[in-house]
Structures are given as C-alpha cells and as structure tokens.
Scaffold this motif. Structure first.
Motif, PDB file in Angstrom:
ATOM      1  N   PHE A 150     -36.986 -36.584  -7.267  1.00 47.09           N
ATOM      2  CA  PHE A 150     -38.277 -37.215  -7.520  1.00 47.09           C
ATOM      3  C   PHE A 150     -38.300 -37.934  -8.867  1.00 47.09           C
ATOM      4  O   PHE A 150     -39.361 -38.138  -9.451  1.00 47.09           O
ATOM      5  CB  PHE A 150     -39.385 -36.168  -7.461  1.00 47.09           C
ATOM      6  CG  PHE A 150     -39.361 -35.379  -6.187  1.00 47.09           C
ATOM      7  CD1 PHE A 150     -39.395 -36.001  -4.953  1.00 47.09           C
ATOM      8  CD2 PHE A 150     -39.284 -34.006  -6.232  1.00 47.09           C
ATOM      9  CE1 PHE A 150     -39.361 -35.282  -3.784  1.00 47.09           C
ATOM     10  CE2 PHE A 150     -39.242 -33.275  -5.061  1.00 47.09           C
ATOM     11  CZ  PHE A 150     -39.278 -33.911  -3.830  1.00 47.09           C
ATOM     12  N   TYR A 152     -37.797 -41.005  -9.578  1.00 46.08           N
ATOM     13  CA  TYR A 152     -38.558 -42.260  -9.502  1.00 46.08           C
ATOM     14  C   TYR A 152     -40.051 -41.991  -9.623  1.00 46.08           C
ATOM     15  O   TYR A 152     -40.762 -42.702 -10.341  1.00 46.08           O
ATOM     16  CB  TYR A 152     -38.261 -42.989  -8.193  1.00 46.08           C
ATOM     17  CG  TYR A 152     -39.214 -44.136  -7.923  1.00 46.08           C
ATOM     18  CD1 TYR A 152     -39.144 -45.305  -8.681  1.00 46.08           C
ATOM     19  CD2 TYR A 152     -40.190 -44.030  -6.939  1.00 46.08           C
ATOM     20  CE1 TYR A 152     -40.028 -46.346  -8.448  1.00 46.08           C
ATOM     21  CE2 TYR A 152     -41.082 -45.081  -6.701  1.00 46.08           C
ATOM     22  CZ  TYR A 152     -40.997 -46.225  -7.460  1.00 46.08           C
ATOM     23  OH  TYR A 152     -41.880 -47.251  -7.235  1.00 46.08           O
ATOM     24  N   PHE A 153     -40.521 -40.967  -8.924  1.00 43.88           N
ATOM     25  CA  PHE A 153     -41.943 -40.613  -8.999  1.00 43.88           C
ATOM     26  C   PHE A 153     -42.337 -40.309 -10.436  1.00 43.88           C
ATOM     27  O   PHE A 153     -43.358 -40.777 -10.933  1.00 43.88           O
ATOM     28  CB  PHE A 153     -42.220 -39.403  -8.111  1.00 43.88           C
ATOM     29  CG  PHE A 153     -43.639 -38.887  -8.212  1.00 43.88           C
ATOM     30  CD1 PHE A 153     -44.642 -39.447  -7.439  1.00 43.88           C
ATOM     31  CD2 PHE A 153     -43.961 -37.856  -9.079  1.00 43.88           C
ATOM     32  CE1 PHE A 153     -45.951 -38.990  -7.528  1.00 43.88           C
ATOM     33  CE2 PHE A 153     -45.265 -37.383  -9.169  1.00 43.88           C
ATOM     34  CZ  PHE A 153     -46.254 -37.959  -8.397  1.00 43.88           C
ATOM     35  N   THR A 156     -42.275 -43.432 -12.789  1.00 42.15           N
ATOM     36  CA  THR A 156     -43.433 -44.279 -12.540  1.00 42.15           C
ATOM     37  C   THR A 156     -44.691 -43.673 -13.151  1.00 42.15           C
ATOM     38  O   THR A 156     -45.514 -44.369 -13.745  1.00 42.15           O
ATOM     39  CB  THR A 156     -43.632 -44.479 -11.028  1.00 42.15           C
ATOM     40  OG1 THR A 156     -42.435 -45.019 -10.467  1.00 42.15           O
ATOM     41  CG2 THR A 156     -44.800 -45.410 -10.746  1.00 42.15           C
ATOM     42  N   TYR A 238     -46.647 -46.618  -5.677  1.00 41.34           N
ATOM     43  CA  TYR A 238     -45.768 -45.874  -4.783  1.00 41.34           C
ATOM     44  C   TYR A 238     -45.785 -46.466  -3.382  1.00 41.34           C
ATOM     45  O   TYR A 238     -46.673 -47.257  -3.028  1.00 41.34           O
ATOM     46  CB  TYR A 238     -46.194 -44.407  -4.727  1.00 41.34           C
ATOM     47  CG  TYR A 238     -46.120 -43.709  -6.074  1.00 41.34           C
ATOM     48  CD1 TYR A 238     -44.894 -43.433  -6.662  1.00 41.34           C
ATOM     49  CD2 TYR A 238     -47.276 -43.341  -6.752  1.00 41.34           C
ATOM     50  CE1 TYR A 238     -44.815 -42.795  -7.887  1.00 41.34           C
ATOM     51  CE2 TYR A 238     -47.217 -42.709  -7.974  1.00 41.34           C
ATOM     52  CZ  TYR A 238     -45.978 -42.430  -8.545  1.00 41.34           C
ATOM     53  OH  TYR A 238     -45.912 -41.804  -9.755  1.00 41.34           O
ATOM     54  N   THR A 242     -41.429 -42.946  -1.115  1.00 35.72           N
ATOM     55  CA  THR A 242     -41.666 -41.899  -2.111  1.00 35.72           C
ATOM     56  C   THR A 242     -42.472 -40.762  -1.503  1.00 35.72           C
ATOM     57  O   THR A 242     -42.176 -39.579  -1.724  1.00 35.72           O
ATOM     58  CB  THR A 242     -42.429 -42.469  -3.315  1.00 35.72           C
ATOM     59  OG1 THR A 242     -41.715 -43.588  -3.843  1.00 35.72           O
ATOM     60  CG2 THR A 242     -42.563 -41.412  -4.407  1.00 35.72           C
ATOM     61  N   THR A 245     -40.307 -38.630   0.721  1.00 37.62           N
ATOM     62  CA  THR A 245     -39.390 -37.814  -0.074  1.00 37.62           C
ATOM     63  C   THR A 245     -40.091 -36.569  -0.588  1.00 37.62           C
ATOM     64  O   THR A 245     -39.551 -35.465  -0.540  1.00 37.62           O
ATOM     65  CB  THR A 245     -38.832 -38.620  -1.261  1.00 37.62           C
ATOM     66  OG1 THR A 245     -38.141 -39.761  -0.762  1.00 37.62           O
ATOM     67  CG2 THR A 245     -37.876 -37.777  -2.087  1.00 37.62           C
TER      68      THR A 245
END
Length: 302
Positions: A150, A152-153, A156, A238, A242, A245
């Motif tokens: 996670f 990327y989450f 961001t 998002y 995402t 995932t």
C-alpha cells in the motif's frame, strides 16, 4: 517518538479520562484483553520503561521478582520480616502451569465489569486544520495501512487532506494494585533508607533505584476500550486498482491502533471525488488494551 496527529489522538483520550499523558506507555500492536487471570497478572507485573512505547518481551523485568530481591537485601526488622512472610504466602499467588504468578487487583472479571460501566468516547479531526505539521515516524503516519503493497496509497495520502474519526463504545482507565504479597511499608522503608541494605548482598539501592536502576517505574493502571469504530478518509486521487488492493489483502491493519486484522471488520469505499474511506470496527464484547500507565518510584513514594 510521536507526531502531531498521534499527539492529538492520545491527548484527547488521556484528557477524557483525566490521566496524565506523560504517564502512558502505548502498545505498538494493540493487544486484546487476556483470557485468564494468569495472563492478566503477568502483564500487570511487568516493569514499565521510560518512553512512549510499552515494551513487553522476555527481557522485561518483573516487579514481584525485583521486590523479592529487595526484601532479601534488607537488614532484619519487624516490618521486613512480616513482608517476607507475606511475600512467601502461596495464598497470594496463582499457580499458572507450575509458574507462580502474583495476584493483582482487579482480576479479569472485575476489569470487565469496570469496562462495561464506563463511558463512550468520540473524537474527530481534519488534517487541513494543521497545515504546518511535521511528520515524524511512529507509528509512521501517513502509513495508514502498514503493509508495503500500500505504499502508493500512503505516498498519495502524505500530501493530501485526510479526516480522522474515532469512536469507542466504552473507554476506561483502570487502576492496578498489588495484592497482599506486597507490603508498601517495607518497600517505602527500603527506598527511603539506603543504609538499611545489607552490605554482604550483591545488590544495592542503586541496583534498583539508581539512575540506571531496574525499578524506576511501576505499572499503576491501564487504558482499555471496546467497540471501536475508526474511520480515515484520504482525499487522494485514487482509483479502483488501489481500492481492490486494499480490499484483497487480509493483513490490512490501520493507523494508529494496530489491531490484529482477524479481530476487526473492515470496509473500503472509493468516492466519486477519488477519496478512499476506510472504516475499521471491533465488536463491543472485544476489549483492547491501548496503554499501560506508569508511575516513577520517586514520584510515587515522594
């Protein structure tokens, strides 16, 4: 080390219970309430450390063991002789698979009763109200979700607004006391009179109470909660990838109370604005231990 966001949350929790924030030692992984008195009393018996995190491992000192050493190191006196007899009285200890565990108050049943009689707790904040917050690692915000997939989450979320909301059905501060195996009179006498220690013993006053002593703190309470509902809405850009995932990984654990995912239910919603809302809930019957309360021996005795 905690950051502004953690400080906001734990300060509000401590304030609602009229507990000194600096006395609390928080768990990195939030444990459930033990299932037996043996396990509960073993937790109570651990000696707290200096710092934000409560450390419980095989190297953690046990208060009852250190107290027993202190009694043996004292010169003979009426108070100390009685204290040794009480310490050795098996009625004040539990037999836990052939391991003697000192009895504390409250026991498991009394603790659950106290939790059920406590009040609810609600707290919400919006990150846009804290524009100059310095991000510090622990528990590693903005790692809302601790698994590496996670990333990327989290990246961001770092530069975007988020709204945090926390609810507990029940939140309680429960005092801890030693049972009759412990003599406060003997303990205070040992602390206040270094000259009463036997010089022939391998331990000294400094061994326990000096700057780097084994016993500078003692557990005096714990913070427990049940029926948690935790919501974080992150306003990043998002997409369905995402979201999927997040949904597909069974080991998702959400900041700031890292509870075993097996003991939670989780919901992930992708908004039309590209935000993701994460909601984590536990049952009202499941009691979690958020923190232990620690008091310095110096302040406790005065």
């Amino acid at each position: 080390m905690i950051n502004t966001y953690e400080e906001l949350i734990i300060s509000e929790i401590a304030s609602s219970l009229s507990v000194d924030l600096t006395s609390l030692r928080w768990f990195q992984i939030t444990p459930e309430l033990p299932e037996t008195d043996c396990e509960l009393f073993q937790l109570f018996d651990l000696v707290p450390n200096l710092g934000f995190v409560f450390k419980a491992n095989e190297n953690t000192q046990k208060f009852s063991a250190l107290y027993g050493e202190i009694l043996q190191a004292q010169k003979q006196s009426f108070v100390n002789d009685i204290a040794i007899k009480n310490f050795q009285n098996k009625n004040y200890w539990l037999d836990c698979n052939n391991i003697e565990v000192p009895i504390y108050v409250p026991n498991l049943a009394s603790l659950r009763t106290a939790v059920n009689a406590s009040s609810s707790f609600d707290f919400t904040f919006d990150s846009t109200n804290y524009p100059n917050t310095q991000i510090q690692p622990f528990p590693s915000y903005p790692s809302f979700v601790i698994n590496q997939p996670f990333l990327y989450f989290n990246e961001t979320a770092m530069n975007e607004r988020f709204v945090f909301s926390l609810h507990f059905d029940k939140l309680a501060h429960i005092p801890i006391q030693s049972a009759n195996w412990f003599s406060s009179a003997a303990f205070v006498t040992a602390y206040k009179n270094p000259s009463n220690w036997q010089t022939s013993m391998p331990v000294t006053w400094d061994t326990f109470f000096g700057k780097n002593g084994k016993l500078n703190f003692v557990s005096t309470g714990l913070l427990v909660a049940s029926g948690m509902t935790l919501t974080i809405q992150s306003y990043g850009n998002y997409d369905e990838g995402t979201l999927n995932t997040l949904k597909s990984n069974p080991q998702t654990s959400i900041w700031p109370f890292y509870i075993n995912p097996e003991n939670t239910s989780q919901d992930f919603i992708l908004g039309n604005d590209g935000s993701i809302k994460i909601t984590v809930t536990t049952t009202s019957s499941e009691v979690s231990i958020l923190a232990m309360q620690a008091m310095s021996i110096k302040n406790l005795i005065g």
